[in-house]
Design an enzyme around this catalytic site. Sequence first.
Site, PDB file in Angstrom:
ATOM      1  N   ASP A 134       0.988  -1.317  -0.078  1.00 48.17           N
ATOM      2  CA  ASP A 134      -0.054  -0.001  -0.029  1.00 48.17           C
ATOM      3  C   ASP A 134       0.962   1.184  -0.148  1.00 48.17           C
ATOM      4  O   ASP A 134       2.164   1.067   0.174  1.00 48.17           O
ATOM      5  CB  ASP A 134      -0.851   0.103   1.040  1.00 48.17           C
ATOM      6  CG  ASP A 134      -2.070   0.700   1.060  1.00 48.17           C
ATOM      7  OD1 ASP A 134      -2.215   1.369  -0.243  1.00 48.17           O
ATOM      8  OD2 ASP A 134      -3.007   0.664   1.934  1.00 48.17           O
ATOM      9  N   ASP A 135       0.310   2.373  -0.314  1.00 46.05           N
ATOM     10  CA  ASP A 135       1.033   3.441  -0.294  1.00 46.05           C
ATOM     11  C   ASP A 135       1.342   4.160   0.964  1.00 46.05           C
ATOM     12  O   ASP A 135       2.305   4.676   1.424  1.00 46.05           O
ATOM     13  CB  ASP A 135       0.330   4.703  -1.124  1.00 46.05           C
ATOM     14  CG  ASP A 135      -1.197   4.879  -0.788  1.00 46.05           C
ATOM     15  OD1 ASP A 135      -1.690   4.180   0.008  1.00 46.05           O
ATOM     16  OD2 ASP A 135      -1.677   5.964  -1.149  1.00 46.05           O
TER      17      ASP A 135
ATOM     18  N   ASP B 127      -2.112   4.612   7.784  1.00 46.64           N
ATOM     19  CA  ASP B 127      -2.429   5.832   8.617  1.00 46.64           C
ATOM     20  C   ASP B 127      -2.767   5.412  10.022  1.00 46.64           C
ATOM     21  O   ASP B 127      -1.995   5.585  10.768  1.00 46.64           O
ATOM     22  CB  ASP B 127      -3.636   6.584   7.921  1.00 46.64           C
ATOM     23  CG  ASP B 127      -3.854   8.110   8.681  1.00 46.64           C
ATOM     24  OD1 ASP B 127      -3.681   8.234   9.680  1.00 46.64           O
ATOM     25  OD2 ASP B 127      -4.533   8.982   7.695  1.00 46.64           O
TER      26      ASP B 127
END
Length: 167
Positions: A102-103, A106
Amino acid sequence: MSVRLPHEKGFHVSWDQLHRDARALAWRLDGHGPDDGSWRAVVAITRGGMAPAMIVARELDIRMVDTISVKSYHHQTQGEPRIIKHPDMEVVGDGTGVLIVDDLVDTGRTLEVVRSHMPRAHVATVYAKPQGRDQVDTYITEVSQDTWIFFPWDMALQYVEPYRGHD
């Protein structure tokens, strides 16, 4: 004291920077897979994980690439994550030998949902925030929890007026 808007504590990532960071992620993962150092598949978390996953797959010569789609954001507001598309579970199984890419992590809530479906997979993100960092096995850059990352697919180039004058 005023509240900062997301763009006021923003980290702007260009395509070039994302490419460099995703290659660095691949280099960090190289030789660490369970099959004599190799990985058997990459699963990108859509949509943000698709570009880094493609770069990691290319760098590590992984031909089996799939996606898992998790919806948790509505613009800049995070809600309850839910899977809306699964990878081929016959291929990924419990996640052994699989890289989930994933980028960004969070809060980690999206990765909690993904890990519940592939508990033995190795999770790698390009960027990580402190609250979700424990959900990630490998990452490249940590940013503060209150930083908003502006990815290149969310941005457009446009003319900006100079501070002074109009020439």
